[in-house]
Scaffold this active site. Structure first.
Site, PDB file in Angstrom:
ATOM      1  CE  LYS A  31      -2.177   3.501   2.173  1.00 35.96           C
ATOM      2  NZ  LYS A  31      -1.859   4.447   1.096  1.00 35.96           N
ATOM      3  N   GLY A  37       6.980   5.745   7.910  1.00 35.03           N
ATOM      4  CA  GLY A  37       6.124   6.922   7.818  1.00 35.03           C
ATOM      5  C   GLY A  37       6.195   7.703   9.105  1.00 35.03           C
ATOM      6  CB  SER A  38       3.983  10.278  10.402  1.00 35.20           C
ATOM      7  OG  SER A  38       2.753   9.593  10.388  1.00 35.20           O
ATOM      8  CB  VAL A  87       0.634   6.507  10.549  1.00 36.65           C
ATOM      9  CG1 VAL A  87       0.158   5.246   9.836  1.00 36.65           C
ATOM     10  CG2 VAL A  87      -0.226   7.701  10.128  1.00 36.65           C
ATOM     11  N   GLY A  88       2.673   5.238  12.709  1.00 25.89           N
ATOM     12  CA  GLY A  88       3.500   4.105  13.153  1.00 25.89           C
ATOM     13  C   GLY A  88       2.969   3.488  14.435  1.00 25.89           C
ATOM     14  CD  GLU A 148      13.392   1.851  10.821  1.00 26.39           C
ATOM     15  OE1 GLU A 148      13.709   2.966  11.300  1.00 26.39           O
ATOM     16  OE2 GLU A 148      13.809   0.778  11.290  1.00 26.39           O
ATOM     17  CB  CYS A 183      13.419   9.601   7.822  1.00 30.93           C
ATOM     18  SG  CYS A 183      14.282   8.420   6.818  1.00 30.93           S
ATOM     19  CD  GLU A 187      10.344  13.640  10.581  1.00 30.86           C
ATOM     20  OE1 GLU A 187       9.202  13.176  10.681  1.00 30.86           O
ATOM     21  OE2 GLU A 187      11.319  12.983  10.169  1.00 30.86           O
TER      22      GLU A 187
HETATM   23  P1  NAP Z   1       2.410   8.966   6.946  1.00 33.19           P
HETATM   24  O1  NAP Z   1       1.361   9.978   6.847  1.00 33.19           O
HETATM   25  O2  NAP Z   1       2.604   8.259   8.234  1.00 33.19           O
HETATM   26  O3  NAP Z   1       2.095   7.919   5.801  1.00 33.19           O
HETATM   27  C1  NAP Z   1       2.858   6.754   5.614  1.00 33.19           C
HETATM   28  C2  NAP Z   1       1.979   5.683   5.032  1.00 33.19           C
HETATM   29  O4  NAP Z   1       0.980   5.297   5.983  1.00 33.19           O
HETATM   30  C3  NAP Z   1       1.222   6.119   3.780  1.00 33.19           C
HETATM   31  O5  NAP Z   1       1.140   5.036   2.887  1.00 33.19           O
HETATM   32  C4  NAP Z   1      -0.146   6.472   4.342  1.00 33.19           C
HETATM   33  O6  NAP Z   1      -1.179   6.403   3.390  1.00 33.19           O
HETATM   34  C5  NAP Z   1      -0.302   5.397   5.395  1.00 33.19           C
HETATM   35  N1  NAP Z   1      -1.314   5.708   6.407  1.00 33.19           N
HETATM   36  C6  NAP Z   1      -1.863   6.904   6.706  1.00 33.19           C
HETATM   37  N2  NAP Z   1      -2.774   6.767   7.685  1.00 33.19           N
HETATM   38  C7  NAP Z   1      -2.826   5.456   8.012  1.00 33.19           C
HETATM   39  C8  NAP Z   1      -3.562   4.684   8.956  1.00 33.19           C
HETATM   40  N3  NAP Z   1      -4.474   5.242   9.752  1.00 33.19           N
HETATM   41  N4  NAP Z   1      -3.327   3.369   9.017  1.00 33.19           N
HETATM   42  C9  NAP Z   1      -2.405   2.793   8.230  1.00 33.19           C
HETATM   43  N5  NAP Z   1      -1.692   3.448   7.303  1.00 33.19           N
HETATM   44  C10 NAP Z   1      -1.879   4.777   7.199  1.00 33.19           C
HETATM   45  O7  NAP Z   1       3.831   9.532   6.552  1.00 33.19           O
HETATM   46  P2  NAP Z   1       4.194  10.370   5.245  1.00 33.19           P
HETATM   47  O8  NAP Z   1       3.653  11.744   5.463  1.00 33.19           O
HETATM   48  O9  NAP Z   1       3.842   9.642   4.021  1.00 33.19           O
HETATM   49  O10 NAP Z   1       5.792  10.354   5.315  1.00 33.19           O
HETATM   50  C11 NAP Z   1       6.528  11.231   6.083  1.00 33.19           C
HETATM   51  C12 NAP Z   1       7.016  10.571   7.361  1.00 33.19           C
HETATM   52  O11 NAP Z   1       7.736   9.384   7.063  1.00 33.19           O
HETATM   53  C13 NAP Z   1       7.984  11.423   8.120  1.00 33.19           C
HETATM   54  O12 NAP Z   1       7.633  11.435   9.468  1.00 33.19           O
HETATM   55  C14 NAP Z   1       9.321  10.737   7.938  1.00 33.19           C
HETATM   56  O13 NAP Z   1      10.254  10.914   8.950  1.00 33.19           O
HETATM   57  C15 NAP Z   1       8.925   9.337   7.828  1.00 33.19           C
HETATM   58  N6  NAP Z   1       9.956   8.576   7.130  1.00 33.19           N
HETATM   59  C16 NAP Z   1      10.755   7.734   7.882  1.00 33.19           C
HETATM   60  C17 NAP Z   1      11.750   6.997   7.278  1.00 33.19           C
HETATM   61  C18 NAP Z   1      12.609   6.073   8.078  1.00 33.19           C
HETATM   62  O14 NAP Z   1      13.142   5.149   7.505  1.00 33.19           O
HETATM   63  N7  NAP Z   1      12.744   6.247   9.378  1.00 33.19           N
HETATM   64  C19 NAP Z   1      11.951   7.103   5.902  1.00 33.19           C
HETATM   65  C20 NAP Z   1      11.141   7.960   5.173  1.00 33.19           C
HETATM   66  C21 NAP Z   1      10.142   8.679   5.810  1.00 33.19           C
HETATM   67  P3  NAP Z   1      -1.689   7.720   2.592  1.00 33.19           P
HETATM   68  O15 NAP Z   1      -0.549   8.184   1.771  1.00 33.19           O
HETATM   69  O16 NAP Z   1      -2.802   7.220   1.761  1.00 33.19           O
HETATM   70  O17 NAP Z   1      -2.092   8.704   3.642  1.00 33.19           O
END
Ligand code: NAP
Ligand code: MG
Length: 488
Positions: free
Chosen positions: A180, A233-234, A237-238, A255, A289, A390
């Protein structure tokens, strides 16, 4: 929504077939450099679509796990070759959909190719140990067994590399996958899946379902036939992923964010430190990230470092990522732009001093995109929001300290612990940093955002579930250890 005839629709990939969502609904993915340009349409899927994909993955896993690991690796080599042949096209799509420069997008796609080859090779390596049994007639060893169906939930900032660094090890160790991808970058993800399709992986081994996080993401968290979930991701959500998976006994890997520091000591090569701070902090518009966001500088070199840094930041050319002159593209979405701008406001309100940037880019060519200026604050302290949360944007916070001890204290004074850098020529300071820095990735005389695919990657503290991805560490999540005792 009406579909423009010339713009392609990217549908789900289930059991080896491209399939529209059960409601036929689609949504547009737009170019953050020009919001009027639609990159493609992607399916808005339902729980029912996810169920089909999971059922296909579950069925396909029976035969997939029976293949030898090297045979599964062969498929990854094929996928690598397809992606390599399509590198420019995939990278161009990434730039148009997510905004990073074409140069960076090509680098990321090439990394995707390398990751596939790396895990294809891992398929030839040992997976267990022989352990002496207390019974002299017995033979005891460890083996590895796949989890089953793995749900892969990915963010938009590395739309090729992250899906691949999760899918490649999942697949080589005998799991099947339901991806997804982030909705923002689902067209790019579809192109990655096309490469797996063209490589001829058996039906159902890889599947992709696009749609909202709250429906498809949450559906993966809750699905009883998904045995493991790997998420990037964030933080918010994590947590949901971790709690949901734990509640039903699925394995999970998270992550999440970072608030990564760079420490610049008085004995540092300041030109190198400036280059690395700019590269680590502002490339990809700060949306990594591992991006540098806090710059902790020893007072004796503070002014010189600051002047050198500002001189370079002022030279940064912001523009659309496909323009070869551009060094920094737009934020990936309007929501991200607004988040960055609100953190900048917060910084000002809380008393940080804005040295450079701080606004949306104005003028010709910027009206239709989500552009923000590279931004530098000073007089930042650890109590401020911009030193704690962040931002995920091109914002650097300069913090002045007197000693290395104070530098480390400030560097560790956050809830995150993903990556960190120090610039120093002093071995004692290097050792203090290696020993005391609370981060999963510590780098000396190199930018915070460098990640090598053959090394373990992941954070400490709130940045991760404390598991590791990439390199040989990936086997820990994507398999379970089976201890085998044999007696004739
Ligand atoms: P996000 O909003 O958490 O989204 C990540 C994924 O989760 C997307 O596919 C999103 O779908 C999905 N999602 C959203 N709500 C959900 C729910 N309730 N249940 C399950 N899945 C859900 O993060 P983002 O804005 O895409 O990415 C930015 C974040 O990623 C930053 O915080 C960054 O630090 C982190 N990141 C971390 C790393 C690492 O390796 N540590 C690497 C890259 C990024 P939708 O797109 O459809 O909302
Ligand atoms: Mg977009």
């Amino acid at each position: 929504m009406t579909v423009q005839a010339e713009t392609k629709t990217y549908v789900n990939y289930i059991n080896g077939e491209w399939k529209a969502s059960s409601t036929n609904e689609v949504q547009a993915s737009i170019n953050p450099a020009n919001k009027n340009e639609i990159v493609g349409y992607v399916s808005t899927s339902t729980k029912e679509d996810l169920d089909h994909a999971v059922a296909a993955a579950k069925h396909a896993q029976i035969a997939w796990r029976k293949l030898s690991t090297p045979a599964r690796g062969e498929y990854l080599y094929k996928a690598a070759n397809v992606l390599e042949a399509r590198l420019e096209e995939v990278a161009e799509t990434m730039t148009r959909e997510m905004g990073k420069t074409f140069q960076e997008a090509k680098g990321e796609t090439a990394r995707g190719v390398a990751i596939l080859r790396y895990y294809a090779g891992e398929g030839m390596r040992k997976v267990g140990d022989v352990i002496p049994s207390t019974d002299s007639e017995a033979f005891m060893f460890t083996s590895r067994t796949p989890l089953g169906v793995v749900g892969v939930i990915t963010p938009w900032n590395f739309p090729v590399a992250i899906p691949i660094w999760k899918m490649a090890p999942a697949l080589v160790y005998g799991n099947t996958v339901v991806l997804k991808p982030a909705t923002e970058t689902a067209v790019t993800a579809a192109k990655v899946i096309e490469c797996f399709h063209e490589a001829g992986l058996p039906d159902g081994v890889t599947n992709m379902v696009t749609g909202s996080g709250s429906v498809i993401g949450q559906g993966i968290i809750d699905h009883p036939d998904i045995n493991g979930i790997t998420f990037t991701g964030s933080d918010g959500v994590g947590k949901r992923v971790g709690q949901g998976a734990l509640a039903r006994g699925a394995k999970y890997q998270l992550e999440m964010g970072g608030k990564n520091p760079v420490i610049v000591t008085e004995d540092a090569d300041l030109d190198l430190a400036v280059e690395a701070t700019i590269s680590g902090g502002l490339r990809s518009t700060g949306q990594k990230c591992t991006a540098t966001s806090r710059v902790i500088i020893q007072s004796s070199v503070y002014d010189v470092f600051k002047e050198k840094l500002l001189a370079k930041v002022k030279e940064i050319k912001v523009g659309q990522g496909l323009d070869s002159e551009t060094w920094m593209g737009p934020c990936a979405s309007e929501a991200q732009l607004n988040t960055v701008l609100s953190y900048i406001e917060k910084g000002k309100e809380e008393g940080a001093l804005l040295l450079y940037g701080g606004s949306k880019c104005a003028g010709n060519g910027f009206e239709d995109g989500f552009y923000v200026e590279p931004t530098v604050f000073e007089n930042v302290n650890s109590k401020m929001t911009i030193a704690q949360e962040e931002i995920f944007g091109p914002v650097l916070a300069l913090m002045k300290v007197d000693t290395i001890e104070e530098a480390l204290e400030v560097a560790n004074d956050v809830e995150f612990g993903l990556s960190a850098s120090i610039f120093t020529t002093n071995i004692q300071k290097m050792l203090s940093f290696i020993n005391e820095m609370e981060a999963g990735l510590v780098r000396i005389n190199a930018e915070s955002a460098g990640v090598e695919l053959q090394a373990p990657f992941g954070g400490m503290k709130k940045s991760s579930s404390l598991s590791r991805e990439q390199g040989q560490a990936a086997i820990e999540f994507f398999t379970n250890i089976k201890t085998v005792f044999v007696k004739g």
